[in-house]
Design an enzyme around this catalytic site. Structure first.
Site, PDB file in Angstrom:
ATOM      1  N   THR A  72       0.851  -1.183   0.000  1.00  0.00           N
ATOM      2  CA  THR A  72       0.000   0.000   0.000  1.00  0.00           C
ATOM      3  C   THR A  72       0.889   1.237   0.000  1.00  0.00           C
ATOM      4  OG1 THR A  72      -0.122  -0.008   2.410  1.00  0.00           O
ATOM      5  CG2 THR A  72      -1.894  -1.135   1.227  1.00  0.00           C
ATOM      6  N   CYS A  73       0.324   2.357  -0.420  1.00  0.00           N
ATOM      7  CA  CYS A  73       1.060   3.618  -0.420  1.00  0.00           C
ATOM      8  C   CYS A  73       1.355   4.003   1.027  1.00  0.00           C
ATOM      9  CB  CYS A  73       0.249   4.713  -1.109  1.00  0.00           C
ATOM     10  SG  CYS A  73       0.198   4.511  -2.900  1.00  0.00           S
ATOM     11  N   PRO A  74       2.496   4.549   1.322  1.00  0.00           N
ATOM     12  CA  PRO A  74       3.540   5.011   0.408  1.00  0.00           C
ATOM     13  C   PRO A  74       4.565   3.948   0.045  1.00  0.00           C
ATOM     14  CG  PRO A  74       4.146   5.675   2.612  1.00  0.00           C
ATOM     15  CD  PRO A  74       2.806   4.952   2.714  1.00  0.00           C
ATOM     16  N   MET A  75       4.425   2.730   0.561  1.00  0.00           N
ATOM     17  CA  MET A  75       5.423   1.690   0.294  1.00  0.00           C
ATOM     18  C   MET A  75       5.485   1.291  -1.175  1.00  0.00           C
ATOM     19  SD  MET A  75       7.137   1.365   2.939  1.00  0.00           S
ATOM     20  CE  MET A  75       8.171   0.031   2.370  1.00  0.00           C
ATOM     21  N   THR A  76       4.419   1.515  -1.923  1.00  0.00           N
ATOM     22  CA  THR A  76       4.447   1.147  -3.330  1.00  0.00           C
ATOM     23  C   THR A  76       5.561   1.892  -4.061  1.00  0.00           C
ATOM     24  OG1 THR A  76       2.684   2.748  -3.744  1.00  0.00           O
ATOM     25  CG2 THR A  76       2.046   0.435  -3.539  1.00  0.00           C
TER      26      THR A  76
END
Length: 95
Positions: free
Chosen positions: A32-36
């Site tokens: 999920t964002c912000p990990m994407t």
């Protein structure tokens, strides 16, 4: 969705992307964002200039943000293709 490549040309769901080659593949479909984009950026940072990264992702937010942020950082967005099961594939060329 339409994005520009490193020369500013628009590319969207181009049929030739089925044959698009890549040097590295990254699957962030469970992120999920912000990990994407963090994972995408780390992969790009480990690559040599000119190499192509294929990113597989799911969800509207990464589909919008990963190509846009990569382009803002100077990488080329070569193309985007909507795949089966809601998976989007994006080809990025390392600057």
């Amino acid at each position: 969705m339409t994005f520009g490549d490193e020369k500013g040309r628009s590319v969207v769901n181009h049929p030739g992307l089925q044959e698009q080659s890549h040097d590295v593949a990254l699957d962030i479909t469970t992120e999920t964002c912000p990990m994407t984009f963090v994972r995408t950026r780390l992969a790009l940072d480990r690559m040599s200039s000119g190499q192509v990264l294929l990113v597989r992702m799911k969800g509207e937010e990464p589909r919008r943000n990963v190509p846009r942020t990569a382009a803002e950082q100077g990488h080329g967005v070569l193309g985007v293709r909507e795949g089966e099961g809601g998976v989007t594939e994006v080809w990025l060329r390392r600057k």
